[in-house]
Design a protein around this motif. Structure first.
Motif, PDB file in Angstrom:
ATOM      1  N   VAL A 218      45.154  62.409  27.510  1.00 46.47           N
ATOM      2  CA  VAL A 218      45.239  61.301  28.468  1.00 46.47           C
ATOM      3  C   VAL A 218      46.683  61.223  28.948  1.00 46.47           C
ATOM      4  O   VAL A 218      47.605  61.081  28.136  1.00 46.47           O
ATOM      5  CB  VAL A 218      44.808  59.963  27.851  1.00 46.47           C
ATOM      6  N   GLY A 219      46.862  61.335  30.266  1.00 46.68           N
ATOM      7  CA  GLY A 219      48.205  61.329  30.838  1.00 46.68           C
ATOM      8  C   GLY A 219      48.522  62.669  31.466  1.00 46.68           C
ATOM      9  O   GLY A 219      48.737  63.656  30.765  1.00 46.68           O
TER      10      GLY A 219
ATOM     11  N   VAL B 283      39.833  72.146  26.959  1.00 43.67           N
ATOM     12  CA  VAL B 283      40.678  70.975  27.209  1.00 43.67           C
ATOM     13  C   VAL B 283      40.096  70.107  28.320  1.00 43.67           C
ATOM     14  O   VAL B 283      39.683  70.612  29.365  1.00 43.67           O
ATOM     15  CB  VAL B 283      42.121  71.394  27.594  1.00 43.67           C
ATOM     16  N   LYS B 284      40.102  68.787  28.090  1.00 45.34           N
ATOM     17  CA  LYS B 284      39.826  67.796  29.131  1.00 45.34           C
ATOM     18  C   LYS B 284      41.085  66.949  29.301  1.00 45.34           C
ATOM     19  O   LYS B 284      41.708  66.547  28.316  1.00 45.34           O
ATOM     20  CB  LYS B 284      38.640  66.900  28.739  1.00 45.34           C
ATOM     21  N   LEU B 285      41.437  66.672  30.566  1.00 46.89           N
ATOM     22  CA  LEU B 285      42.628  65.877  30.857  1.00 46.89           C
ATOM     23  C   LEU B 285      42.242  64.710  31.748  1.00 46.89           C
ATOM     24  O   LEU B 285      41.660  64.907  32.817  1.00 46.89           O
ATOM     25  CB  LEU B 285      43.700  66.744  31.528  1.00 46.89           C
ATOM     26  N   ILE B 286      42.551  63.499  31.308  1.00 51.43           N
ATOM     27  CA  ILE B 286      42.227  62.282  32.061  1.00 51.43           C
ATOM     28  C   ILE B 286      43.494  61.733  32.713  1.00 51.43           C
ATOM     29  O   ILE B 286      44.514  61.536  32.033  1.00 51.43           O
ATOM     30  CB  ILE B 286      41.603  61.214  31.144  1.00 51.43           C
ATOM     31  N   GLU B 287      43.431  61.496  34.018  1.00 52.98           N
ATOM     32  CA  GLU B 287      44.563  60.970  34.777  1.00 52.98           C
ATOM     33  C   GLU B 287      44.034  59.943  35.774  1.00 52.98           C
ATOM     34  O   GLU B 287      43.029  60.182  36.444  1.00 52.98           O
ATOM     35  CB  GLU B 287      45.299  62.105  35.490  1.00 52.98           C
ATOM     36  N   ARG B 288      44.734  58.804  35.889  1.00 56.22           N
ATOM     37  CA  ARG B 288      44.223  57.725  36.737  1.00 56.22           C
ATOM     38  C   ARG B 288      44.655  57.852  38.195  1.00 56.22           C
ATOM     39  O   ARG B 288      44.039  57.220  39.067  1.00 56.22           O
ATOM     40  CB  ARG B 288      44.657  56.373  36.174  1.00 56.22           C
TER      41      ARG B 288
ATOM     42  N   HIS C 117      39.313  62.168  36.785  1.00 62.14           N
ATOM     43  CA  HIS C 117      39.966  60.982  37.356  1.00 62.14           C
ATOM     44  C   HIS C 117      39.380  59.748  36.694  1.00 62.14           C
ATOM     45  O   HIS C 117      38.172  59.493  36.769  1.00 62.14           O
ATOM     46  CB  HIS C 117      39.735  60.926  38.872  1.00 62.14           C
ATOM     47  N   GLY C 118      40.237  58.993  36.007  1.00 61.85           N
ATOM     48  CA  GLY C 118      39.742  57.801  35.345  1.00 61.85           C
ATOM     49  C   GLY C 118      40.808  57.161  34.480  1.00 61.85           C
ATOM     50  O   GLY C 118      41.946  57.623  34.416  1.00 61.85           O
ATOM     51  N   ASP C 119      40.432  56.099  33.817  1.00 66.86           N
ATOM     52  CA  ASP C 119      41.325  55.332  32.949  1.00 66.86           C
ATOM     53  C   ASP C 119      41.048  55.728  31.500  1.00 66.86           C
ATOM     54  O   ASP C 119      39.932  55.545  30.998  1.00 66.86           O
ATOM     55  CB  ASP C 119      41.076  53.835  33.165  1.00 66.86           C
TER      56      ASP C 119
END
Length: 454
Positions: free
Chosen positions: A237-238, A257-262, A281-283
């Motif tokens: 996350v980030g 790998v999964k990467l979450i970015e808002r 794309h998300g929180d």
């Protein structure tokens, strides 16, 4: 030994604090009166108000008499300019510079050899990604500190309830595990760090630091933590600079790998630079999103946003939702023991990684590397034994070594030796020593010259 520090931020303050406790001659330069007031109120060091890139102030700080310059402001340009003038004013001075801009880092060899003669370029983002990689390579480990190019590793791990070592006296361990030699260097019990002796025995929930050959880690680690499983996938996350570097590194390691970015625009950039990582794309604090993306099946959840309070909350949420392992990025040194106290043991810090690099150059004697463990209560040093050092040509059991300091490992050529009392150190051997903070200066003297040091 005079050390000039440019920058009174978190790294500069922390290094100055540690050096002042060791009675080093330290000068700190910074443009911020508030930052210097904090230094003056808490530390016994000299301060100078102004820009560290000023040759006049460098001379005022006694740069010609200094042994080391640390340029660790938040401005790459200030750090580089300071090193430029320092080279002109004191050609023999050792210089370390904090550089974050990737464009400058493309010319790292030019900076270090040709133009500025910088001994080491410190990039906190890259340092923290290296620490992350080491942690994921050794499942179950809370800390992994490599020495001798990775041939030796000092590892911190929590003792699982089903460990076969619980209740075993340390003096009895070598006979039980002759084929997998290791040394227990330190034990953290009830938030106190102990340098153990032979009669001591391990307890469940102890945090143990042990050292062994790098090729033996997979055999030794299950003795402390039999329940660990290999890391196959990760969720980050980030998507800032650290998140991007981390995702690239884990891709190269073959992890899913999964990467979450808002930020949607940042997501597009990340997707264009990453090959196999799934960019979402998300929180990252959205529990429904984490569950939809299979948080219970994630082997490592890694919180790498720029806000450390956010990272703590993200890791606590992921842990509650079933993530097997959480890793939390923390910047402020004071937060680390608090974070560990609430159950987030796996912490990575760009600033701590930078400080480790700096202290390798601060130490006397032929010190190759240096790392702090458990809130700097102790320090592990890798050094070359010198002919005139009092630690050579004698069995270790006969050395008058400071209390609270242990010789953990000897590297002789290609051979890794986990020593016992009869082992003898030879000149030119690389040795790893663990010492409590109070005795570091005595260990330094032992490594540097032949003196009485008790």
């Amino acid at each position: 030994m005079r050390i000039v520090i440019i920058g009174a931020g978190e790294i500069g303050f922390h290094v100055a604090q540690r050096l002042s406790q060791e009675h080093k001659d330290v000068v700190v330069i910074d443009k911020s009166p508030e930052a210097l007031r904090r230094i003056s109120d808490h530390l016994d060091v000299q301060t100078i108000l102004g820009s560290g890139s000023s040759p006049v102030l460098l001379e005022q700080a006694g740069i010609q008499q200094a042994k080391l310059l640390l340029a660790v402001t938040d401005s790459d340009e200030t750090n580089l300019t300071a090193c430029l003038f320092a080279r002109a004013l004191a050609p023999e001075l050792t210089k370390l510079a904090r550089i974050r801009n990737q464009e400058y880092l493309h010319y790292k060899s030019t900076l270090t050899r040709e133009i500025l003669n910088i001994a080491h370029v410190i990039n906190p983002d890259q340092e923290v990604v290296l620490a992350l990689e080491r942690m994921l390579e050794v499942p179950g480990a809370m800390e992994v500190n490599p020495f001798a190019g990775g041939r030796v590793k000092l590892i911190g791990v929590k003792v699982c309830p089903d460990s076969p070592l619980i209740g075993v006296r340390l003096m009895d361990i070598p006979d039980r595990y002759r084929d997998n030699r290791f040394i227990i260097a330190a034990i953290v019990r009830d938030e106190r760090l102990l340098i153990p002796t032979g009669p001591d025995a391990l307890r469940r929930e102890d945090v143990v630091y042990f050292i062994c050959g790098g090729d033996r880690v997979e055999r030794v680690l299950p003795l402390f933590s039999p329940c660990t499983t290999k890391i196959r996938n990760a969720m980050i996350v980030g998507g800032g600079s650290v998140g991007l570097l981390a995702a690239k590194a884990l891709e190269r390691k073959g992890l899913s790998v999964k990467l979450i970015e808002r930020d949607p625009q940042r997501c597009e950039k990340l997707a264009g630079e990453l090959d196999k990582t799934i960019v979402l794309h998300g929180d990252g604090s959205d529990g429904d999103l984490l569950q939809e993306e299979g948080i219970r099946e994630i082997d490592a959840f890694i919180a790498l946003t720029g806000g450390e309070e956010t990272n703590v909350l993200l890791s606590l949420l992921a842990k509650r939702l079933g993530a097997a392992k959480t890793i939390t990025r923390i910047n402020k040194f004071a937060y680390i023991p608090l974070v560990r106290a609430i159950g987030l043991e796996n912490v990575i810090s760009p600033r701590i990684s930078a400080v480790h690099t700096i202290f390798r150059h601060v130490r006397r004697g032929k010190v190759i590397s240096s790392v702090f463990i458990r809130g700097e209560e102790a320090e592990a040093l890798e050094a070359v034994a010198q002919e005139k050092s009092p630690i050579v040509h004698k069995p270790i059991k006969d050395l008058r070594f400071p209390k609270g300091a242990l010789i953990l490992c000897v590297i002789r050529g290609e051979e890794v030796i986990i020593p016992d009392g009869n082992s003898v150190i030879r000149p030119g051997d690389r040795i790893v020593i663990l010492s409590i903070r109070a005795n570091i200066s005595k260990v330094e003297r032992a490594l540097a010259v032949k003196l009485e040091y008790i």
